[in-house]
Design a protein around this motif. Structure first.
Motif, PDB file in Angstrom:
ATOM      1  N   ALA A 122       2.901 -12.642 -11.255  1.00 43.34           N
ATOM      2  CA  ALA A 122       2.135 -12.102 -10.136  1.00 43.34           C
ATOM      3  C   ALA A 122       1.631 -10.717 -10.536  1.00 43.34           C
ATOM      4  CB  ALA A 122       3.003 -12.016  -8.889  1.00 43.34           C
ATOM      5  N   ARG A 123       0.733 -10.172  -9.733  1.00 44.01           N
ATOM      6  CA  ARG A 123       0.199  -8.846 -10.051  1.00 44.01           C
ATOM      7  C   ARG A 123       0.122  -8.002  -8.786  1.00 44.01           C
ATOM      8  NH1 ARG A 123      -4.148  -9.994 -13.587  1.00 44.01           N
ATOM      9  NH2 ARG A 123      -5.377 -10.592 -11.770  1.00 44.01           N
ATOM     10  N   ILE A 124       0.545  -6.754  -8.926  1.00 48.37           N
ATOM     11  CA  ILE A 124       0.486  -5.796  -7.820  1.00 48.37           C
ATOM     12  C   ILE A 124      -0.523  -4.714  -8.168  1.00 48.37           C
ATOM     13  CG2 ILE A 124       1.749  -4.180  -6.362  1.00 48.37           C
ATOM     14  CD1 ILE A 124       4.346  -5.559  -7.234  1.00 48.37           C
ATOM     15  N   THR A 125      -1.437  -4.452  -7.268  1.00 46.85           N
ATOM     16  CA  THR A 125      -2.337  -3.312  -7.401  1.00 46.85           C
ATOM     17  C   THR A 125      -1.895  -2.268  -6.383  1.00 46.85           C
ATOM     18  OG1 THR A 125      -4.180  -4.709  -8.138  1.00 46.85           O
ATOM     19  CG2 THR A 125      -4.726  -2.520  -7.311  1.00 46.85           C
ATOM     20  N   TRP A 126      -1.411  -1.153  -6.893  1.00 42.45           N
ATOM     21  CA  TRP A 126      -0.854  -0.100  -6.049  1.00 42.45           C
ATOM     22  C   TRP A 126      -1.930   0.915  -5.667  1.00 42.45           C
ATOM     23  CZ3 TRP A 126       4.134  -0.277  -4.348  1.00 42.45           C
ATOM     24  CH2 TRP A 126       5.049  -1.060  -5.063  1.00 42.45           C
ATOM     25  N   HIS A 127      -1.979   1.231  -4.385  1.00 41.40           N
ATOM     26  CA  HIS A 127      -2.793   2.325  -3.865  1.00 41.40           C
ATOM     27  C   HIS A 127      -1.792   3.285  -3.223  1.00 41.40           C
ATOM     28  CE1 HIS A 127      -6.702   0.146  -4.305  1.00 41.40           C
ATOM     29  NE2 HIS A 127      -5.880  -0.886  -4.239  1.00 41.40           N
ATOM     30  N   LYS A 128      -1.376   4.272  -3.989  1.00 43.63           N
ATOM     31  CA  LYS A 128      -0.219   5.076  -3.596  1.00 43.63           C
ATOM     32  C   LYS A 128      -0.596   6.286  -2.741  1.00 43.63           C
ATOM     33  CE  LYS A 128       2.605   3.665  -7.544  1.00 43.63           C
ATOM     34  NZ  LYS A 128       3.417   4.088  -8.704  1.00 43.63           N
ATOM     35  N   ALA A 129       0.263   6.523  -1.761  1.00 42.43           N
ATOM     36  CA  ALA A 129       0.136   7.721  -0.935  1.00 42.43           C
ATOM     37  C   ALA A 129       0.821   8.882  -1.645  1.00 42.43           C
ATOM     38  CB  ALA A 129       0.784   7.485   0.428  1.00 42.43           C
ATOM     39  N   ALA A 130       0.292  10.082  -1.451  1.00 39.14           N
ATOM     40  CA  ALA A 130       0.879  11.253  -2.094  1.00 39.14           C
ATOM     41  C   ALA A 130       2.295  11.502  -1.585  1.00 39.14           C
ATOM     42  CB  ALA A 130      -0.001  12.474  -1.840  1.00 39.14           C
ATOM     43  N   ARG A 131       2.485  11.337  -0.305  1.00 37.41           N
ATOM     44  CA  ARG A 131       3.812  11.504   0.302  1.00 37.41           C
ATOM     45  C   ARG A 131       4.106  10.253   1.130  1.00 37.41           C
ATOM     46  NH1 ARG A 131       3.999  17.825   2.402  1.00 37.41           N
ATOM     47  NH2 ARG A 131       3.651  18.803   0.347  1.00 37.41           N
ATOM     48  N   ALA A 132       4.454   9.200   0.448  1.00 34.63           N
ATOM     49  CA  ALA A 132       4.635   7.903   1.110  1.00 34.63           C
ATOM     50  C   ALA A 132       5.916   7.865   1.934  1.00 34.63           C
ATOM     51  CB  ALA A 132       4.654   6.791   0.069  1.00 34.63           C
ATOM     52  N   ARG A 133       5.807   7.243   3.108  1.00 32.94           N
ATOM     53  CA  ARG A 133       6.998   7.019   3.932  1.00 32.94           C
ATOM     54  C   ARG A 133       7.321   5.542   4.058  1.00 32.94           C
ATOM     55  NH1 ARG A 133       5.140   6.140   9.232  1.00 32.94           N
ATOM     56  NH2 ARG A 133       2.920   6.552   9.506  1.00 32.94           N
ATOM     57  N   LEU A 134       6.385   4.699   3.666  1.00 36.30           N
ATOM     58  CA  LEU A 134       6.668   3.267   3.613  1.00 36.30           C
ATOM     59  C   LEU A 134       5.619   2.575   2.750  1.00 36.30           C
ATOM     60  CD1 LEU A 134       4.440   1.877   5.674  1.00 36.30           C
ATOM     61  CD2 LEU A 134       6.068   2.521   7.404  1.00 36.30           C
ATOM     62  N   VAL A 135       5.896   1.313   2.454  1.00 36.83           N
ATOM     63  CA  VAL A 135       4.986   0.493   1.649  1.00 36.83           C
ATOM     64  C   VAL A 135       4.474  -0.657   2.512  1.00 36.83           C
ATOM     65  CG1 VAL A 135       4.806  -1.078  -0.324  1.00 36.83           C
ATOM     66  CG2 VAL A 135       6.128   1.045  -0.533  1.00 36.83           C
ATOM     67  N   LEU A 136       3.172  -0.865   2.494  1.00 38.91           N
ATOM     68  CA  LEU A 136       2.575  -2.051   3.110  1.00 38.91           C
ATOM     69  C   LEU A 136       2.159  -2.981   1.979  1.00 38.91           C
ATOM     70  CD1 LEU A 136       1.332  -3.784   5.354  1.00 38.91           C
ATOM     71  CD2 LEU A 136      -0.732  -2.359   5.185  1.00 38.91           C
ATOM     72  N   ALA A 137       2.855  -4.090   1.845  1.00 34.03           N
ATOM     73  CA  ALA A 137       2.550  -5.090   0.819  1.00 34.03           C
ATOM     74  C   ALA A 137       1.745  -6.208   1.460  1.00 34.03           C
ATOM     75  CB  ALA A 137       3.833  -5.645   0.209  1.00 34.03           C
ATOM     76  N   VAL A 138       0.576  -6.512   0.899  1.00 32.37           N
ATOM     77  CA  VAL A 138      -0.306  -7.503   1.512  1.00 32.37           C
ATOM     78  C   VAL A 138      -0.721  -8.562   0.497  1.00 32.37           C
ATOM     79  CG1 VAL A 138      -2.303  -7.823   2.992  1.00 32.37           C
ATOM     80  CG2 VAL A 138      -1.225  -5.577   2.879  1.00 32.37           C
ATOM     81  N   GLY A 139      -0.488  -9.807   0.840  1.00 35.11           N
ATOM     82  CA  GLY A 139      -0.908 -10.920   0.008  1.00 35.11           C
ATOM     83  C   GLY A 139      -2.216 -11.511   0.510  1.00 35.11           C
ATOM     84  N   HIS A 140      -2.922 -12.186  -0.364  1.00 37.44           N
ATOM     85  CA  HIS A 140      -4.225 -12.764  -0.039  1.00 37.44           C
ATOM     86  C   HIS A 140      -4.085 -14.187   0.526  1.00 37.44           C
ATOM     87  CE1 HIS A 140      -3.747 -15.129  -3.701  1.00 37.44           C
ATOM     88  NE2 HIS A 140      -3.381 -14.002  -4.300  1.00 37.44           N
ATOM     89  N   GLY A 141      -5.223 -14.764   0.873  1.00 34.81           N
ATOM     90  CA  GLY A 141      -5.233 -16.116   1.407  1.00 34.81           C
ATOM     91  C   GLY A 141      -5.395 -17.170   0.334  1.00 34.81           C
ATOM     92  N   ALA A 142      -5.542 -18.420   0.780  1.00 34.03           N
ATOM     93  CA  ALA A 142      -5.680 -19.535  -0.162  1.00 34.03           C
ATOM     94  C   ALA A 142      -7.097 -19.670  -0.699  1.00 34.03           C
ATOM     95  CB  ALA A 142      -5.266 -20.842   0.523  1.00 34.03           C
ATOM     96  N   GLY A 143      -8.057 -19.009  -0.055  1.00 36.77           N
ATOM     97  CA  GLY A 143      -9.437 -19.169  -0.479  1.00 36.77           C
ATOM     98  C   GLY A 143     -10.037 -17.945  -1.135  1.00 36.77           C
ATOM     99  N   GLY A 144      -9.220 -16.942  -1.439  1.00 39.64           N
ATOM    100  CA  GLY A 144      -9.740 -15.720  -2.032  1.00 39.64           C
ATOM    101  C   GLY A 144      -8.621 -14.836  -2.522  1.00 39.64           C
TER     102      GLY A 144
END
Length: 209
Positions: free
Chosen positions: A13-35
């Motif tokens: 699998a592959r993760i593309t991180w868009h990091k916050a400078a002072r992160a308080r949590l992570v929102l992990a989002v997966g894509h759909g079956a058609g894209g």
């Protein structure tokens, strides 16, 4: 933005991180079956949330990384998501498990066992188009953690008024279809639709504490 390849029992699998400078949590989002992670709503969240202390991790399932055009069975999608979870949790922050369409189903099905902080369900496919009797409401209702559903008003996979009552929040994107596209003649714009999505998600995350 950085990318990371993670091995799972379903493949890489592959993760593309868009990091916050002072992160308080992570929102992990997966894509759909058609894209993939190029979906407009996923890109909008990745652009808007880091400045609010939310690191956004866009997750590509193994089948997509391998270049396949057809998504595998739900069980295999769940396996891929479980396999990438340790990398998502590695920063040591609470992780919101999210996804669009099929990815939203994965997030709901696995949230409790993985210890997700909450679930974000974008365009949850409540039923196949034209088949309301084939309801997947049980997956949504069984998430077991705070859940936000963001649904297009004209989504053929389930309009907001079709959703059953339950312990979750629901925000409607007016006139939006399954991809949150709006008709040219609608009294709104694609930009406004994306603003509705990012604004609702940002406010919901703040409400989680």
């Amino acid at each position: 933005m950085t990318t990371e390849t993670v091995g799972t029992e379903a493949g890489d699998a592959r993760i593309t991180w868009h990091k916050a400078a002072r992160a308080r949590l992570v929102l992990a989002v997966g894509h759909g079956a058609g894209g993939g992670i190029e979906a407009r709503d996923l890109r909008a969240l990745a652009a808007a949330l880091p400045e609010h202390g939310v690191t956004v991790a866009l997750v590509e399932q193994p089948w997509r990384v391998a270049g396949k055009k057809v998504a595998p069975a739900p069980k295999t999608l769940d396996t891929g998501w479980r396999g990438v979870w340790p990398a998502l949790a590695e920063p040591g922050l609470p992780v919101i498990s999210g996804g669009r369409s099929a990815g939203a189903r994965v997030a709901c099905r696995t949230a409790a066992e993985l210890g997700a902080h909450a679930v974000l369900a974008l365009s949850f496919p409540l039923h196949p188009p034209g088949r309301p009797e084939k309801s997947r409401a049980e997956e949504l209702l069984g998430a077991g953690v705070p859940t936000l559903v963001v649904q297009g008003g004209n989504d053929p996979f389930g309009r907001p008024e079709e959703f059953p009552e339950g312990a979750y929040d629901l925000v409607e994107v007016a006139y939006g279809d399954h991809g949150f596209a709006v008709p040219k003649r609608a009294p709104t714009t694609p930009e406004r639709a994306l603003e509705t999505i990012t604004g609702a998600v940002r406010e919901w995350i703040v409400s989680l504490g």
